[in-house]
Structure formats: C-alpha cells, structure tokens
Enzyme design. Structure first.
Site, short mmCIF file in Angstrom:
data_model
loop_
_atom_site.label_atom_id
_atom_site.label_comp_id
_atom_site.label_asym_id
_atom_site.label_seq_id
_atom_site.Cartn_x
_atom_site.Cartn_y
_atom_site.Cartn_z
N HIS A 144 0.81 -1.22 0.00
CA HIS A 144 0.00 0.00 0.00
C HIS A 144 0.84 1.27 0.00
CE1 HIS A 144 0.37 0.06 4.53
NE2 HIS A 144 0.38 1.35 4.30
N ASP A 176 -1.01 -7.39 1.39
CA ASP A 176 -0.33 -6.11 1.49
C ASP A 176 1.16 -6.32 1.74
OD1 ASP A 176 0.24 -3.43 1.68
OD2 ASP A 176 -0.72 -3.14 3.63
N SER A 206 4.28 2.23 8.11
CA SER A 206 3.86 1.22 7.15
C SER A 206 5.06 0.62 6.42
CB SER A 206 2.92 1.84 6.11
OG SER A 206 1.70 2.21 6.69
#
Length: 379
Positions: free
Chosen positions: A164, A222, A327
């Site tokens: 992502h 992801d 992330s």
C-alpha cells in the site's frame, strides 16, 4: 490483469492435450532443460512478462512456444508453469528466481551488535536494527520530498515492505531507499564512542507488489519487494539483512502457531502523535515491544474480508503501537536461542487513533508469503 487472463486462457487451449500433470510445487524441467518448480505463472516474473508480451505490440517471436513448453500442470483451469533457475528465453535479460531463490537469502542474517537489553517505547539503540530501510518520495502535486514508509533489507538487492506504500495517485512517487539510518538530523550517527558510516541512498530498479494485492479485499496481500538498482554495501554492524521465517520450526525453533502470545519488536520513524490529523514523525528510529495475539478488535474490525486468517498477524493492545509512517516496517521475533532476528510481520494497517488501549495493528504475515518472496527473488 485482464491481458494476463486472456493470454492464460489461450495457453490452456493450446496445451491442454499434451500437458503433463505435475503437482503444484513439485520439481520439473523448464523449457531450457533446467531444474525448476511447478508454480502459478503469476509467481514466475519472467514467464509472466513473456505471457503479457503476447498482448503487446512487439511480442517475443518465440513466446508462444516457450510458454507451451513451460506448462507443467493446471490448477483451477489455469496453467502452472515450470519456473527454472534461468530464463527459458535465451535472449532474455531477466533471470528467473524460483526454488533457487532461497539460495539468494544470506547465510548471515538477523544478527545485531547489540549486547544490552532493549527497553521498549524509547529510541532504538544505534546497533539494534541494522536491516531497517526508509523510503523517500514526493506526494502527487507536491515539490518537497519526505520520508513516508519503512521496510527491511532481506539481501543486498531486496527490501521487503508494504504494497500500500505504492498506490497510484495516492502514495508518493518513490525516489530512493535509505539504509543504515538511525537519526535523520545527525551524520554520522554516534553512540557511546561508536559512529556509524553515512547512510546509503539507493534508487529502486523495480517495485514488485504482490500480484494479488487488493484482492479479494482492499487490504489483502499487502506486501511488496523492492529490487534495488545496485547492491547495498553490507557491514557487520550497521547494514545487515534480517532473516526470513521460511520454515519457522526449523529456522526459529518454534512454529507459526507459537507466534501467538509472544512479544515482538516493531520499529520505524513513524508518527509519535496519537492525533491522526497532526502526525509527528520521529527523527530517531523508534521501537516498541508488542504482544502478538488476535484480540477482539483485530478480529472484528481489521480482519474482516480476509479469506484466510493466516494472511495477517495482530499485535499490540497495551497502549503501544505503530502509526502513520511506520507502514512497511517490520514486526520482529528472535529465534529460540536469541541469536538471530526474523521479520515475521510487515506493518499494514491499524486503528484511526494509534495506540488506543484495547486496539491492535495488523501486520502482513511474512511466513504466509515466504514462498512468493523466494520465487520473486532473482540474482
């Protein structure tokens, strides 16, 4: 994806009468006569590219024959291909990574020069996590670059991160990956009379998101690999690859099921603020010790839509958490003897307000995707 399906259907029509029926994952002989493994064409980058070329304007003249000779079996009416050590096309410049991909994982990994115990919730020690990577890029419409996602080095050419971080039109345009960083506003980074070399800024040759990212749910699969444009310079203290949990029981001394209940470290330069509207990115690498376990918040909110609960790990719930900017960074466990560290999770998503008690964050389960990672690596 539509072109891939069309070409795959064409392959089925051409080879169905003559295809041998090997089992998925079994050994086979590729179109060049070399040893390979019978896998989905989605997980064999060179053959996938060859397949996609059939729908382009300049297909390889031998593409169809190579693909026909590569089919080793079928799964769900789609062909599996024998993916070998080198490309079946003698003119190709893209070597294949398959079962030999494990040979590309470093024998020395997950080792740090840290000798003291680490206290969670504080700045990370200079020597704590030498595999940490941080991504630099520009958001659409902005002229200023910024650090925006993390990652981990798994060999001298590949960084593991979250898919992502590369959403078209939403995520920044990646400029380079930095390795060997600790404190952004300090160069060199020094601690207790020990100074690190300057960090390495390396452009990325290829961004490789998982081929099924965002399917069948928006957050599914992801995970992504970044192939660096040049090899990273490794050293024994400051730039070291982390280990992959390819076979946790063998490599770590306990199974994937036994991850539950253990405490794992997460690290990154993400926001230190709980206010989602006022992110406060860290200047110095941060770390937190988080319990792995599937709490009610994670199961009822974050894991909805995942076809297999094993695709992810839940961690947190005690007021400590990863946050915006973390992330792609790692969730890390040591092996049974505390001699090596393994990346067991990749930071994926979490609650709107980071670190709220009773909430957890979701991490892509690296062991679940270990075979895809190995199949994607190339020299």
């Amino acid at each position: 994806m539509g072109r891939l399906n069309v070409a795959a259907t064409l392959m089925v029509v051409l080879v169905v009468a003559t295809c041998s029926r090997a089992q998925e994952g079994s050994g086979c002989t590729d179109a060049s006569g070399l040893a390979g493994r019978c896998i989905s064409i989605r997980n064999c980058p060179p053959l996938r590219q060859l397949l996609q070329s059939l729908s382009g304007n300049t297909p390889n003249p031998n593409a169809l024959e190579i693909l026909r000779r590569s089919v080793c079996s079928f799964a769900n009416n789609l062909p599996l291909v024998c993916c070998g050590r080198t490309s079946p096309n003698s003119t190709s410049t893209n070597p294949v990574a398959t079962s030999s991909g494990r040979d590309l994982l470093p024998s020395r990994c997950g080792v740090t020069g840290l000798t003291d115990k680490i206290i969670d919730g504080e700045d990370a020690d200079l020597l704590a996590w030498p595999w940490m990577a941080v991504l630099r890029g520009k958001f659409p419409g902005q002229s200023r670059s910024q650090w925006y996602c993390g990652g981990v080095l798994i060999n001298d050419r590949y960084v593991l991160t979250a898919a992502h971080c590369f959403k078209t039109g939403i995520s920044p345009r990646l400029e380079f990956v930095r390795l060997g960083e600790h404190t952004f506003n300090s160069n060199p980074d020094c601690q207790q009379n020990l100074c690190a070399p300057s960090p390495q800024d390396i452009p990325v040759e290829q961004i490789i998101p998982h081929p099924q990212y965002e399917s069948p749910c928006r957050e599914c699969n992801d995970i992504a690999l970044l192939r660096l444009a040049r090899p990273a310079t490794l050293d024994f203290l400051h730039v070291v690859p982390i280990c992959l949990p390819v076979d946790p029981l063998k490599d770590m001394g306990f199974s994937e099921e036994e991850f539950q209940g253990k405490f794992a470290f997460a690290a990154g330069w993400g926001s230190q603020s709980r206010d989602p509207n006022r992110p406060d990115p860290a200047d110095t690498l941060q770390q937190a010790l988080l319990p792995i376990g599937e709490g009610e918040f994670c199961l009822s909110r974050l894991k909805r839509g995942y076809p297999d609960n094993r695709m992810t790990l839940c961690a947190g719930g005690q007021g400590k958490d990863t946050c915006k900017g973390d992330s792609g960074g790692p969730l890390m466990l040591a092996n049974k003897f505390e001699t090596r560290r393994f990346v067991v999770g990749i930071t994926s998503l979490g609650p709107t307000v980071c670190g709220t008690r009773g909430t957890q964050a979701l991490y892509t389960n690296v062991h679940y995707y270990a075979q895809w990672i190995i199949d994607t690596l190339r020299p």
